[in-house]
Design a protein around this motif. Structure first.
Motif, mmCIF file in Angstrom:
data_model
loop_
_atom_site.group_PDB
_atom_site.id
_atom_site.type_symbol
_atom_site.label_atom_id
_atom_site.label_comp_id
_atom_site.label_asym_id
_atom_site.label_seq_id
_atom_site.Cartn_x
_atom_site.Cartn_y
_atom_site.Cartn_z
ATOM 1 N N ARG A 1 12.507 -3.787 6.739
ATOM 2 C CA ARG A 1 13.542 -3.017 6.031
ATOM 3 C C ARG A 1 12.932 -2.260 4.842
ATOM 4 O O ARG A 1 13.334 -1.148 4.539
ATOM 5 C CB ARG A 1 14.656 -3.942 5.524
ATOM 6 N N VAL A 2 11.975 -2.895 4.159
ATOM 7 C CA VAL A 2 11.296 -2.223 3.039
ATOM 8 C C VAL A 2 10.564 -0.980 3.554
ATOM 9 O O VAL A 2 10.683 0.107 2.968
ATOM 10 C CB VAL A 2 10.303 -3.179 2.328
ATOM 11 N N LYS A 3 9.835 -1.131 4.657
ATOM 12 C CA LYS A 3 9.113 0.017 5.231
ATOM 13 C C LYS A 3 10.066 1.162 5.538
ATOM 14 O O LYS A 3 9.804 2.323 5.204
ATOM 15 C CB LYS A 3 8.391 -0.394 6.532
ATOM 16 N N THR A 4 11.175 0.813 6.195
ATOM 17 C CA THR A 4 12.160 1.827 6.553
ATOM 18 C C THR A 4 12.715 2.504 5.303
ATOM 19 O O THR A 4 12.878 3.729 5.253
ATOM 20 C CB THR A 4 13.309 1.186 7.345
ATOM 21 N N SER A 5 13.004 1.685 4.294
ATOM 22 C CA SER A 5 13.568 2.232 3.067
ATOM 23 C C SER A 5 12.595 3.222 2.407
ATOM 24 O O SER A 5 13.001 4.298 1.968
ATOM 25 C CB SER A 5 13.916 1.086 2.096
ATOM 26 N N THR B 1 0.826 -1.199 0.000
ATOM 27 C CA THR B 1 0.000 0.000 0.000
ATOM 28 C C THR B 1 0.865 1.255 0.000
ATOM 29 O O THR B 1 0.561 2.231 -0.691
ATOM 30 C CB THR B 1 -0.937 0.013 1.236
ATOM 31 N N ALA B 2 1.965 1.217 0.762
ATOM 32 C CA ALA B 2 2.839 2.394 0.845
ATOM 33 C C ALA B 2 3.486 2.680 -0.511
ATOM 34 O O ALA B 2 3.525 3.832 -0.948
ATOM 35 C CB ALA B 2 3.909 2.168 1.917
ATOM 36 N N ILE B 3 3.990 1.636 -1.169
ATOM 37 C CA ILE B 3 4.629 1.855 -2.483
ATOM 38 C C ILE B 3 3.576 2.301 -3.497
ATOM 39 O O ILE B 3 3.785 3.212 -4.291
ATOM 40 C CB ILE B 3 5.360 0.589 -2.972
ATOM 41 N N ALA C 1 3.511 5.567 -5.863
ATOM 42 C CA ALA C 1 3.431 5.456 -7.317
ATOM 43 C C ALA C 1 2.243 6.250 -7.851
ATOM 44 O O ALA C 1 2.350 6.957 -8.855
ATOM 45 C CB ALA C 1 3.337 3.988 -7.739
ATOM 46 N N ARG C 2 1.098 6.147 -7.160
ATOM 47 C CA ARG C 2 -0.089 6.927 -7.561
ATOM 48 C C ARG C 2 0.218 8.419 -7.552
ATOM 49 O O ARG C 2 -0.118 9.144 -8.484
ATOM 50 C CB ARG C 2 -1.243 6.699 -6.571
ATOM 51 N N ALA C 3 0.841 8.875 -6.452
ATOM 52 C CA ALA C 3 1.116 10.299 -6.306
ATOM 53 C C ALA C 3 2.077 10.773 -7.397
ATOM 54 O O ALA C 3 1.877 11.833 -7.997
ATOM 55 C CB ALA C 3 1.689 10.580 -4.921
ATOM 56 N N TRP D 1 11.543 5.513 -9.589
ATOM 57 C CA TRP D 1 10.942 5.736 -8.266
ATOM 58 C C TRP D 1 11.075 4.483 -7.399
ATOM 59 O O TRP D 1 11.385 4.579 -6.217
ATOM 60 C CB TRP D 1 9.448 6.082 -8.381
ATOM 61 N N ILE D 2 10.807 3.339 -8.009
ATOM 62 C CA ILE D 2 10.870 2.082 -7.236
ATOM 63 C C ILE D 2 12.296 1.861 -6.737
ATOM 64 O O ILE D 2 12.504 1.479 -5.579
ATOM 65 C CB ILE D 2 10.406 0.888 -8.102
#
Lengths: 155, 155
Positions: free
Chosen positions: B145-149, A26-28, A32-34, A123-124
């Motif tokens: 780690r992904v969240k932190t990144s 959801t965070a990624i 990406a949406r933004a 971005w990714i």
């Protein structure tokens, strides 16, 4: 993030894993949406449709297209209609079976998508840039196990 | 699944990771949607709203509620209106500031949600049952780690 952290302590491990997976995705997705909106004035569902069509040399039927989308997405018909209007996509009869309509990228659609895709990849990379190669490989392997587990679950 | 496998070989590692993450999240989400519909005649966005309210003792304002949802979800207002109609949720004035409306679970809402949540947890356990404890712990650590990144990416 706060949410998942708050509920995770009480939850069992598989549920914690699912919530953390969903939180990360959801965070990624939100970033990406933004970025797609801000940089290209486009949306993630549109990007997802263009991506599926970019991979399909001969275009896709509406059914195939729906099946290939990664972002869950109520209204493929409306998105395709809008992409046709915008000149990024065409609908044409299948060569072998004229009853079948195939959706394809136009040259402009392919050009625009390639531009979005290159930026999206950057971005990714930036979002995941705190992970080293080993950590990424371990996650890829672990998530492959998740996919297998889902497929074998019988649910 | 086929899709991600097909595109992954050409993609760079961070993009592969993102696609695999999205594929796994989408696959579990799809199963959860199907099971919620089949077993309880309810939807994942409704479940997500009830889950957020179940964790909030004093209820949530609409803004707080939107911020806490895990499933991306256009129409929180309509979902809440429908839950009020169905007697699972109420909207009441805040004790300290009567201009603020807080959304809360009714006793029936809490009972129903707990029933859904217990079943939902069982499905997740079944979906992830091919992973051992160690694999789950490694994934939890990798995803942390992904969240932190993401948080540190500056995007």
């Amino acid at each position: 993030m706060a949410l998942a952290e708050r509920i995770e302590p009480q939850s069992k491990e598989p549920l914690r894993l699912w919530l953390r997976l969903l939180t990360c995705a959801t965070a990624i997705e939100k970033k990406a949406r933004a970025m797609l909106a801000e940089r290209f004035g486009t949306t993630l569902p549109r990007f997802d449709v263009l991506a599926a069509l970019d991979r399909a040399r001969d275009g896709l039927t509406m059914g195939e297209l729906s099946a290939q989308l990664l972002v869950s997405n109520g209204n493929v018909t409306a998105i395709v209609a809008r992409l046709v209007q915008d000149g990024l996509v065409t609908q044409a009869q299948d060569r072998d079976d004229r009853r079948i309509l195939r959706v394809k990228l136009t040259p402009k659609g392919r050009r625009d998508f390639r531009l979005y895709a290159a930026e999206h990849e950057r971005w990714i990379e930036q979002l995941l840039s705190n992970l080293n190669e080993r950590e990424i490989q371990d996650l890829l392997a672990g998530l492959a196990r998740v996919k297998t587990s889902i497929e074998r679950s019988g649910l």
